[in-house]
Design an enzyme around this catalytic site. Sequence first.
Site, PDB file in Angstrom:
ATOM      1  N   ASP A  31     -43.273   6.438  24.416  1.00 16.42           N
ATOM      2  CA  ASP A  31     -43.766   5.018  24.439  1.00 16.42           C
ATOM      3  C   ASP A  31     -45.393   5.301  24.530  1.00 16.42           C
ATOM      4  O   ASP A  31     -45.845   4.224  23.684  1.00 16.42           O
ATOM      5  CB  ASP A  31     -43.550   4.393  25.958  1.00 16.42           C
ATOM      6  CG  ASP A  31     -41.859   3.928  26.124  1.00 16.42           C
ATOM      7  OD1 ASP A  31     -41.116   4.193  25.024  1.00 16.42           O
ATOM      8  OD2 ASP A  31     -41.806   3.309  27.241  1.00 16.42           O
ATOM      9  N   SER A  80     -19.570 -24.120  10.658  1.00 16.91           N
ATOM     10  CA  SER A  80     -19.056 -23.513  11.749  1.00 16.91           C
ATOM     11  C   SER A  80     -17.743 -22.978  11.614  1.00 16.91           C
ATOM     12  O   SER A  80     -17.164 -22.996  10.453  1.00 16.91           O
ATOM     13  CB  SER A  80     -19.415 -24.553  13.109  1.00 16.91           C
ATOM     14  OG  SER A  80     -18.561 -25.691  12.535  1.00 16.91           O
ATOM     15  N   LEU A  81     -17.262 -22.611  12.522  1.00 19.17           N
ATOM     16  CA  LEU A  81     -15.696 -21.806  12.639  1.00 19.17           C
ATOM     17  C   LEU A  81     -14.885 -22.675  13.118  1.00 19.17           C
ATOM     18  O   LEU A  81     -15.143 -23.246  14.402  1.00 19.17           O
ATOM     19  CB  LEU A  81     -15.722 -20.503  13.118  1.00 19.17           C
ATOM     20  CG  LEU A  81     -16.616 -19.385  12.368  1.00 19.17           C
ATOM     21  CD1 LEU A  81     -16.665 -18.225  13.103  1.00 19.17           C
ATOM     22  CD2 LEU A  81     -16.051 -19.147  10.945  1.00 19.17           C
ATOM     23  N   LYS A 113     -17.520 -12.354  18.957  1.00 19.80           N
ATOM     24  CA  LYS A 113     -17.956 -13.574  18.600  1.00 19.80           C
ATOM     25  C   LYS A 113     -19.202 -13.852  19.659  1.00 19.80           C
ATOM     26  O   LYS A 113     -18.950 -14.109  21.082  1.00 19.80           O
ATOM     27  CB  LYS A 113     -17.302 -14.841  18.994  1.00 19.80           C
ATOM     28  CG  LYS A 113     -17.760 -16.343  18.580  1.00 19.80           C
ATOM     29  CD  LYS A 113     -16.805 -17.309  18.712  1.00 19.80           C
ATOM     30  CE  LYS A 113     -17.347 -18.665  18.072  1.00 19.80           C
ATOM     31  NZ  LYS A 113     -18.577 -19.277  18.956  1.00 19.80           N
ATOM     32  N   GLU A 172     -26.692 -13.596  15.045  1.00 24.18           N
ATOM     33  CA  GLU A 172     -27.060 -14.335  16.363  1.00 24.18           C
ATOM     34  C   GLU A 172     -28.296 -13.835  17.155  1.00 24.18           C
ATOM     35  O   GLU A 172     -28.090 -12.589  17.204  1.00 24.18           O
ATOM     36  CB  GLU A 172     -25.648 -14.197  17.175  1.00 24.18           C
ATOM     37  CG  GLU A 172     -25.402 -15.588  18.091  1.00 24.18           C
ATOM     38  CD  GLU A 172     -24.620 -16.355  17.503  1.00 24.18           C
ATOM     39  OE1 GLU A 172     -24.434 -16.549  16.457  1.00 24.18           O
ATOM     40  OE2 GLU A 172     -24.250 -17.333  18.367  1.00 24.18           O
TER      41      GLU A 172
HETATM   42  S1  IVH Z   1     -19.579 -16.038  10.967  1.00 27.05           S
HETATM   43  C1  IVH Z   1     -18.852 -19.395   7.724  1.00 27.05           C
HETATM   44  N1  IVH Z   1     -19.446 -14.234  12.766  1.00 27.05           N
HETATM   45  O1  IVH Z   1     -19.881 -18.940  15.764  1.00 27.05           O
HETATM   46  C2  IVH Z   1     -18.818 -18.272   8.990  1.00 27.05           C
HETATM   47  N2  IVH Z   1     -20.018 -16.486  13.292  1.00 27.05           N
HETATM   48  O2  IVH Z   1     -18.647 -21.901  15.002  1.00 27.05           O
HETATM   49  C3  IVH Z   1     -20.006 -18.182   9.493  1.00 27.05           C
HETATM   50  N3  IVH Z   1     -20.759 -16.639  15.842  1.00 27.05           N
HETATM   51  O3  IVH Z   1     -22.260 -20.801  13.880  1.00 27.05           O
HETATM   52  C4  IVH Z   1     -20.082 -17.591  10.663  1.00 27.05           C
HETATM   53  N4  IVH Z   1     -20.478 -14.524  16.582  1.00 27.05           N
HETATM   54  O4  IVH Z   1     -23.417 -18.804  15.411  1.00 27.05           O
HETATM   55  C5  IVH Z   1     -19.465 -15.483  12.374  1.00 27.05           C
HETATM   56  N5  IVH Z   1     -19.316 -12.397  14.466  1.00 27.05           N
HETATM   57  C6  IVH Z   1     -19.749 -13.902  13.962  1.00 27.05           C
HETATM   58  C7  IVH Z   1     -19.988 -14.706  15.017  1.00 27.05           C
HETATM   59  C8  IVH Z   1     -20.163 -16.135  14.650  1.00 27.05           C
HETATM   60  C9  IVH Z   1     -20.786 -15.657  16.592  1.00 27.05           C
HETATM   61  C10 IVH Z   1     -21.206 -18.034  15.739  1.00 27.05           C
HETATM   62  C11 IVH Z   1     -22.027 -18.846  14.787  1.00 27.05           C
HETATM   63  C12 IVH Z   1     -21.424 -19.720  14.211  1.00 27.05           C
HETATM   64  C13 IVH Z   1     -20.426 -20.058  15.217  1.00 27.05           C
HETATM   65  C14 IVH Z   1     -19.261 -20.632  14.455  1.00 27.05           C
END
Ligand code: IVH
Length: 319
Positions: A31, A80-81, A113, A172
């Site tokens: 550091d 979103s998913l 996720k 994220e």
């Molecule tokens: S892919 C079109 N991968 O979950 C697909 N999303 O409802 C784009 N999230 O808004 C998203 N981990 O903030 C993806 N491994 C991951 C994720 C992820 C968290 C969040 C993301 C998104 C929400 C989906």
Amino acid sequence: MIETERIKQLRQLLHEYNHNYYVLNMPTVTDREFDDLMHELQQLEEKHPELYDSNSPTQRVGSDLTQGFAQVEHKYPMLSLANTYNEQDVQDWYESVKRGLEGEEFEVCCEMKYDGLSISLTYENGRLVRGVTRGDGVYGDDVTTNVKTIRCIPLVLNENVAYPEAFEIRGEILMPWSVFDDLNAKREAAEEPLFANPRNAASGTLKSQDPRLVADRHLDCYLYYLLGETLPSDGHYENLAEAAKWGFKISQGMRKVKTLQEIYDFINYWDAERKNLPVATDGIVLKVNSIRQQQHLGYTAKSPRWAIAYKFKAEQAVT
Ligand code: IVH
């Protein structure tokens, strides 16, 4: 060495040490050495304002300018998913992909996720040019100045590997549990209101108008989606593996599988194992790996047909 050369050298060195420390978790200098080099660079930059670079390692500390975020339109909307909650839902999705691909073989990428807030980072010629929040999916807040204080987000990509001239990478932003616990302990001592969870804390931090506060909070960032006109590969998993070489911290434990049983095994493994991760997760995400197949499957009005989220049981009651 002349000072202008030394500035260049110090910037390169500090980008590299930073990556070793914050992305690879493998510090290569102490550091003290790091701080000394940073100090030397700061002093040289003060002497040479003509060499100002908005992506210099010294810019991580954040300036004291207040900002007020500009709204930026996303080049690709941030969707979103669809959520699923049990094995039957997962099977229904798997079967619908199979039907959509008319019997063609496919691979599924399984990943964590993350439970933070999504961010879209744009790079041009190897330099971070913009960081934008999801916002309403079409427009987001330009939080570039704050994003630049997050140490594991590269300001400049690794020069020794080829990367696309322009691309977007999404992921994220999270506050690690350890930082969250410390922060709340301090707030409690100061009789300040506590953050309910790391997601709220990360979100409150990233939207702060004071980048120095953001720099202090030690946010983390995992990237999980690469977009652009010229990507290295047709495979989502392969693209992220490339992105790791450019300097990004990518989703932990990612795995490519073929069968439903392998998907269930992944879910069950991480349902328990995620408790050992440094950041909050609330499920897993399943994505058809081939981008060509993703395009074939397409989107509904709200979400892709080629991906779904599976929410862990313990997280299903929490909204
Ligand atoms: S892919 C079109 N991968 O979950 C697909 N999303 O409802 C784009 N999230 O808004 C998203 N981990 O903030 C993806 N491994 C991951 C994720 C992820 C968290 C969040 C993301 C998104 C929400 C989906």
